[in-house]
Design a protein around this motif. Structure first.
Motif, PDB file in Angstrom:
ATOM      1  N   VAL A 183      -5.577 -37.319  54.226  1.00  0.00           N
ATOM      2  CA  VAL A 183      -4.805 -37.884  55.317  1.00  0.00           C
ATOM      3  C   VAL A 183      -3.836 -36.827  55.827  1.00  0.00           C
ATOM      4  O   VAL A 183      -3.628 -35.795  55.183  1.00  0.00           O
ATOM      5  CB  VAL A 183      -4.024 -39.143  54.877  1.00  0.00           C
ATOM      6  N   GLY A 184      -3.232 -37.097  56.971  1.00  0.00           N
ATOM      7  CA  GLY A 184      -2.288 -36.158  57.559  1.00  0.00           C
ATOM      8  C   GLY A 184      -0.868 -36.419  57.099  1.00  0.00           C
ATOM      9  O   GLY A 184      -0.446 -37.572  56.946  1.00  0.00           O
ATOM     10  N   VAL A 185      -0.117 -35.331  56.878  1.00  0.00           N
ATOM     11  CA  VAL A 185       1.290 -35.413  56.491  1.00  0.00           C
ATOM     12  C   VAL A 185       2.045 -34.272  57.180  1.00  0.00           C
ATOM     13  O   VAL A 185       1.450 -33.372  57.766  1.00  0.00           O
ATOM     14  CB  VAL A 185       1.477 -35.275  54.960  1.00  0.00           C
ATOM     15  N   THR A 186       3.367 -34.327  57.110  1.00  0.00           N
ATOM     16  CA  THR A 186       4.199 -33.183  57.459  1.00  0.00           C
ATOM     17  C   THR A 186       4.585 -32.481  56.173  1.00  0.00           C
ATOM     18  O   THR A 186       4.979 -33.138  55.209  1.00  0.00           O
ATOM     19  CB  THR A 186       5.479 -33.618  58.197  1.00  0.00           C
ATOM     20  N   LEU A 187       4.477 -31.170  56.145  1.00  0.00           N
ATOM     21  CA  LEU A 187       5.000 -30.397  55.027  1.00  0.00           C
ATOM     22  C   LEU A 187       6.302 -29.727  55.448  1.00  0.00           C
ATOM     23  O   LEU A 187       6.398 -29.164  56.538  1.00  0.00           O
ATOM     24  CB  LEU A 187       4.011 -29.325  54.570  1.00  0.00           C
ATOM     25  N   GLU A 188       7.284 -29.802  54.572  1.00  0.00           N
ATOM     26  CA  GLU A 188       8.571 -29.144  54.779  1.00  0.00           C
ATOM     27  C   GLU A 188       8.648 -27.965  53.812  1.00  0.00           C
ATOM     28  O   GLU A 188       8.613 -28.139  52.600  1.00  0.00           O
ATOM     29  CB  GLU A 188       9.704 -30.141  54.522  1.00  0.00           C
ATOM     30  N   PHE A 189       8.721 -26.738  54.349  1.00  0.00           N
ATOM     31  CA  PHE A 189       8.698 -25.541  53.519  1.00  0.00           C
ATOM     32  C   PHE A 189      10.058 -25.282  52.879  1.00  0.00           C
ATOM     33  O   PHE A 189      11.104 -25.564  53.466  1.00  0.00           O
ATOM     34  CB  PHE A 189       8.308 -24.320  54.352  1.00  0.00           C
ATOM     35  N   ASN A 190      10.039 -24.717  51.685  1.00  0.00           N
ATOM     36  CA  ASN A 190      11.261 -24.344  50.976  1.00  0.00           C
ATOM     37  C   ASN A 190      11.918 -23.149  51.674  1.00  0.00           C
ATOM     38  O   ASN A 190      11.306 -22.094  51.832  1.00  0.00           O
ATOM     39  CB  ASN A 190      10.922 -23.996  49.528  1.00  0.00           C
ATOM     40  N   SER A 191      13.153 -23.311  52.095  1.00  0.00           N
ATOM     41  CA  SER A 191      13.834 -22.271  52.872  1.00  0.00           C
ATOM     42  C   SER A 191      14.064 -21.002  52.067  1.00  0.00           C
ATOM     43  O   SER A 191      13.964 -19.883  52.604  1.00  0.00           O
ATOM     44  CB  SER A 191      15.164 -22.817  53.403  1.00  0.00           C
ATOM     45  N   ASP A 192      14.388 -21.124  50.786  1.00  0.00           N
ATOM     46  CA  ASP A 192      14.616 -19.929  49.957  1.00  0.00           C
ATOM     47  C   ASP A 192      13.343 -19.085  49.864  1.00  0.00           C
ATOM     48  O   ASP A 192      13.399 -17.847  49.883  1.00  0.00           O
ATOM     49  CB  ASP A 192      15.078 -20.328  48.559  1.00  0.00           C
ATOM     50  N   ASP A 193      12.191 -19.739  49.781  1.00  0.00           N
ATOM     51  CA  ASP A 193      10.934 -18.999  49.697  1.00  0.00           C
ATOM     52  C   ASP A 193      10.617 -18.278  51.006  1.00  0.00           C
ATOM     53  O   ASP A 193      10.044 -17.179  51.001  1.00  0.00           O
ATOM     54  CB  ASP A 193       9.789 -19.944  49.333  1.00  0.00           C
ATOM     55  N   LEU A 194      11.022 -18.878  52.121  1.00  0.00           N
ATOM     56  CA  LEU A 194      10.813 -18.210  53.402  1.00  0.00           C
ATOM     57  C   LEU A 194      11.734 -17.006  53.546  1.00  0.00           C
ATOM     58  O   LEU A 194      11.333 -15.958  54.071  1.00  0.00           O
ATOM     59  CB  LEU A 194      11.045 -19.195  54.552  1.00  0.00           C
ATOM     60  N   ILE A 195      12.955 -17.164  53.080  1.00  0.00           N
ATOM     61  CA  ILE A 195      13.888 -16.032  53.112  1.00  0.00           C
ATOM     62  C   ILE A 195      13.342 -14.870  52.284  1.00  0.00           C
ATOM     63  O   ILE A 195      13.447 -13.701  52.672  1.00  0.00           O
ATOM     64  CB  ILE A 195      15.273 -16.473  52.604  1.00  0.00           C
ATOM     65  N   ALA A 196      12.691 -15.182  51.178  1.00  0.00           N
ATOM     66  CA  ALA A 196      12.102 -14.142  50.331  1.00  0.00           C
ATOM     67  C   ALA A 196      10.982 -13.406  51.060  1.00  0.00           C
ATOM     68  O   ALA A 196      10.771 -12.203  50.862  1.00  0.00           O
ATOM     69  CB  ALA A 196      11.582 -14.755  49.032  1.00  0.00           C
ATOM     70  N   ILE A 197      10.241 -14.114  51.923  1.00  0.00           N
ATOM     71  CA  ILE A 197       9.183 -13.471  52.705  1.00  0.00           C
ATOM     72  C   ILE A 197       9.786 -12.448  53.659  1.00  0.00           C
ATOM     73  O   ILE A 197       9.299 -11.315  53.780  1.00  0.00           O
ATOM     74  CB  ILE A 197       8.367 -14.529  53.456  1.00  0.00           C
ATOM     75  N   TYR A 198      10.875 -12.813  54.324  1.00  0.00           N
ATOM     76  CA  TYR A 198      11.542 -11.861  55.210  1.00  0.00           C
ATOM     77  C   TYR A 198      12.132 -10.698  54.420  1.00  0.00           C
ATOM     78  O   TYR A 198      12.064  -9.537  54.835  1.00  0.00           O
ATOM     79  CB  TYR A 198      12.641 -12.566  56.008  1.00  0.00           C
ATOM     80  N   SER A 199      12.679 -11.011  53.271  1.00  0.00           N
ATOM     81  CA  SER A 199      13.287  -9.978  52.426  1.00  0.00           C
ATOM     82  C   SER A 199      12.260  -8.934  51.998  1.00  0.00           C
ATOM     83  O   SER A 199      12.590  -7.755  51.819  1.00  0.00           O
ATOM     84  CB  SER A 199      13.923 -10.642  51.200  1.00  0.00           C
ATOM     85  N   SER A 200      11.000  -9.354  51.848  1.00  0.00           N
ATOM     86  CA  SER A 200       9.965  -8.428  51.383  1.00  0.00           C
ATOM     87  C   SER A 200       9.763  -7.267  52.354  1.00  0.00           C
ATOM     88  O   SER A 200       9.292  -6.188  51.963  1.00  0.00           O
ATOM     89  CB  SER A 200       8.638  -9.170  51.172  1.00  0.00           C
ATOM     90  N   MET A 201      10.124  -7.446  53.600  1.00  0.00           N
ATOM     91  CA  MET A 201       9.948  -6.385  54.589  1.00  0.00           C
ATOM     92  C   MET A 201      11.002  -5.289  54.450  1.00  0.00           C
ATOM     93  O   MET A 201      10.885  -4.220  55.060  1.00  0.00           O
ATOM     94  CB  MET A 201       9.988  -6.975  56.001  1.00  0.00           C
ATOM     95  N   PHE A 202      12.020  -5.552  53.672  1.00  0.00           N
ATOM     96  CA  PHE A 202      13.135  -4.610  53.566  1.00  0.00           C
ATOM     97  C   PHE A 202      13.425  -4.212  52.120  1.00  0.00           C
ATOM     98  O   PHE A 202      14.541  -3.833  51.776  1.00  0.00           O
ATOM     99  CB  PHE A 202      14.392  -5.221  54.201  1.00  0.00           C
TER     100      PHE A 202
END
Length: 443
Positions: A323-342
């Protein structure tokens, strides 16, 4: 089954861009435009959506044979969300069907040629044409007073998915009450030659109400928050892959005259686009097809008539797998993705804000204990809620709000990581589309 590899964007195929006639990426900035969508009013241009007009004694029978919807109660002047499937119950196309007369119907959808194919290869007494009309969406809390000022008419008697005719800038227009953004809205229909005048008149009159223009940089955010999945972005048409050879051969020989010299003369003559990206690495492109149950359209399925895909959908409705749902991503994990570039170490695929700049399908694996339990699609950032969200399709047992899962992030062959995510409400934003406009304060 069709090998999925040739459809992978950036490595095997060019990603599908947003149509140039949609407008600019931004006008006053995507944050400002997102704000206006929920607080004032915006205008968006969806005139690029193709359409087919079917007239004749068998027009209704043709549409009934192809669609999951009931036509038992479909008066003139009303519209409905029309969905057409293949024999497996997977969606081929969906869009807005408007009844203009007893034997006169207009279908605006990604693949109107599917209706043409069945009209010309079946036994139907009907004719098809492919008019080009403007479809301007005016939506938001201030849409009603703006449209009443612009038309000089009361629109408070117009119910959801009903229409009314009016004049704007000396041009006759049909106002279809919609609300794709989850807010009160009207879609302005008329001959394409009146497009510029009507658009300019709406923008000018809208200054008093804080109108903004919709840029494509965030065009999918209102669909995401309002949970309205879109073909080629959140899933692929069941025609993707070209396995229906009879249909493909028909379209090779029967391009409508109205489409000659347009974008519909190229690959779009078959379907609305079939490229994808993301961590999903299924071997068959059919793994990106979706059925109406997964897409949240179960209420539209009506078994009061025979239609293509009926038997498959009877089984899916009785026992849905996903079935369909909305997923809410963990903000700390997204920040870590940006951090990986630096920092030293692997650099992960960029989470683009407010959402990816292509109209290609995005499919990431949803994992529970390392096992794939669904797909997370075309993610986006909501400035309103300060959250990253994704329309997603997940096994029923993990669909309860609050359930914690992980999203595998990164294309195959690239550095990958896992993003924690939580199943959230659907739709994420409160639905205001069906408000009774006759009530005081509705504007």
């Amino acid at each position: 089954m069709t090998d999925s590899a040739p459809f992978r964007a950036f490595t095997s195929a060019a990603p599908m861009p947003y149509p140039p006639n949609i407008g600019l990426p931004e006008y006053t900035g995507w944050k400002d435009e997102q704000w206006a969508w929920k607080n004032t009013v915006y205008i968006g241009d969806w005139s690029f959506v193709p359409q087919i007009r079917i007239t004749g004694p068998d027009a209704l029978r043709l549409l009934s044979d192809l669609s999951i919807n009931s036509f038992a109660n479909f008066p003139i002047g009303k519209a409905k969300h029309c969905v057409q499937c293949d024999e497996n119950g997977n969606v081929i196309t969906e869009g807005i069907l408007i009844r203009h007369g007893e034997e006169d119907f207009e279908l605006e959808c990604g693949v109107p040629q599917w209706t043409l194919f069945h009209l010309e290869t079946g036994d139907y007494d009907a004719k098809a044409s492919f008019p080009s009309t403007h479809k301007l969406q005016v939506s938001g809390p201030k849409a009603l007073p703006l449209m009443e000022k612009l038309t000089g008419a009361s629109l408070r008697d117009v119910k959801f998915m009903n229409s009314k005719y009016a004049t704007i800038a000396g041009r006759g227009v049909m106002l279809l009450r919609q609300g794709m953004a989850g807010e009160i809205g009207f879609e302005l229909h008329g001959p394409m030659e009146g497009h510029d005048e009507v658009y300019a008149a709406v923008v000018e009159a809208g200054q008093e109400f804080g109108i903004r223009r919709l840029g494509w940089r965030w065009i999918q955010l209102n669909h995401l928050e309002s949970w309205y999945p879109t073909a080629s972005v959140h899933y692929l048409s069941a025609l993707a892959g070209g396995t229906n050879r009879e249909y493909v051969e028909f379209m090779d020989k029967h391009l409508p005259d109205e489409w000659v010299g347009t974008v519909m003369e190229g690959p779009l003559r078959y379907d609305f686009g079939a490229t994808f990206t993301g961590s999903w690495d299924g071997p068959d492109i059919e793994g990106l097809h979706r059925n109406p149950v997964e897409l949240g359209w179960t209420k539209s399925i009506n078994f009061d008539h025979d239609f293509i895909g009926r038997s498959a959908l009877e089984a899916l409705v009785a026992q849905p797998r996903r079935v369909g749902v909305t997923l809410e991503f963990n903000s700390d994990d997204l920040i870590a993705i940006y951090s990986s570039m630096f920092s030293d170490g692997p650099v992960y695929h960029l989470f683009e804000i407010p959402h990816p700049p292509f109209a290609s399908n995005w499919a990431d694996k949803i994992l529970v204990d390392g096992r794939e339990v669904g797909q997370s699609t075309h993610p986006g950032y909501s400035y309103t809620y300060r959250k990253a969200l994704a329309i997603s399709f997940i096994d029923v047992e993990y669909s309860e709000p609050g359930t914690e899962v992980k999203v595998l992030w990164g294309n195959p062959g690239e550095p990958q990581t896992e993003i924690r995510a939580t199943v959230a409400r659907k739709p994420y934003k409160q639905d205001e589309r069906r408000k009774d406009l006759s009530l005081s304060g509705a504007s």
